[in-house]
Design a protein around this motif. Structure first.
Motif, short mmCIF file in Angstrom:
data_model
loop_
_atom_site.label_atom_id
_atom_site.label_comp_id
_atom_site.label_asym_id
_atom_site.label_seq_id
_atom_site.Cartn_x
_atom_site.Cartn_y
_atom_site.Cartn_z
N UNK A 1 0.82 -1.21 0.00
CA UNK A 1 0.00 0.00 0.00
C UNK A 1 0.85 1.26 0.00
N UNK A 2 1.95 1.24 0.73
CA UNK A 2 2.86 2.39 0.76
C UNK A 2 3.44 2.63 -0.64
N UNK A 3 3.90 1.54 -1.29
CA UNK A 3 4.43 1.66 -2.66
C UNK A 3 3.37 2.14 -3.63
N UNK A 4 2.19 1.64 -3.50
CA UNK A 4 1.10 2.02 -4.40
C UNK A 4 0.81 3.51 -4.29
N UNK A 5 0.81 4.03 -3.07
CA UNK A 5 0.54 5.45 -2.86
C UNK A 5 1.68 6.32 -3.37
N UNK A 6 2.91 5.89 -3.22
CA UNK A 6 4.06 6.72 -3.58
C UNK A 6 4.48 6.57 -5.04
N UNK A 7 4.44 5.36 -5.57
CA UNK A 7 4.96 5.09 -6.91
C UNK A 7 3.89 5.01 -7.99
N UNK A 8 2.66 4.75 -7.59
CA UNK A 8 1.60 4.57 -8.57
C UNK A 8 1.42 3.10 -8.90
N UNK A 9 0.33 2.78 -9.57
CA UNK A 9 0.00 1.37 -9.80
C UNK A 9 0.96 0.66 -10.76
N UNK A 10 1.44 1.35 -11.79
CA UNK A 10 2.30 0.66 -12.76
C UNK A 10 3.62 0.24 -12.14
N UNK A 11 4.31 1.16 -11.49
CA UNK A 11 5.61 0.83 -10.89
C UNK A 11 5.46 -0.17 -9.76
N UNK A 12 4.38 -0.08 -9.02
CA UNK A 12 4.15 -1.04 -7.94
C UNK A 12 3.89 -2.43 -8.50
N UNK A 13 3.19 -2.52 -9.61
CA UNK A 13 2.92 -3.84 -10.20
C UNK A 13 4.19 -4.45 -10.77
N UNK A 14 5.10 -3.62 -11.29
CA UNK A 14 6.37 -4.14 -11.80
C UNK A 14 7.12 -4.85 -10.68
N UNK A 15 7.15 -4.24 -9.52
CA UNK A 15 7.81 -4.85 -8.36
C UNK A 15 7.18 -6.20 -8.05
N UNK A 16 5.87 -6.25 -8.02
CA UNK A 16 5.18 -7.50 -7.70
C UNK A 16 5.40 -8.59 -8.73
#
Length: 98
Positions: free
Chosen positions: A19-34
């Protein structure tokens, strides 16, 4: 007790970080991490622990990387079209007057 505490604790930390990553980086960059997490975990296990990788793991990793490339390529198309429209006939991208 440890068998219940560790999964709950790990889930809380993982969910909070997501959730922290999603709020700071946005959905695309957070999904790349996942998406890349299993690939990096397999590579780390291979390099650090000497684990063997099966053909399925190689194919899965290649599939993940190919999918990430296709998603990124698709995401960049509108930006390329906009840049092409601005440079049509000039050959260069001009800066906007500011």
């Amino acid at each position: 007790m440890a068998q219940l505490g560790l999964p709950v604790f790990a889930t809380i930390i993982g969910f909070s970080l997501h959730n922290w990553n999603l709020a700071r980086l946005g959905p695309f960059k957070s999904s790349v991490y996942g998406y890349l997490l299993p690939v990096t975990a397999a590579v780390a296990g291979f390099w650090l622990l000497g684990e063997k990788l099966s053909l399925n793991q190689y194919l899965g990793g290649a599939g993940v990387l190919a999918a990430m490339y296709l998603v990124q390529k698709d995401r960049m198309q509108p930006l390329r079209k906009a840049a092409d429209a601005r440079t049509k006939g000039t050959g260069t991208i001009s800066a906007r007057p500011g």
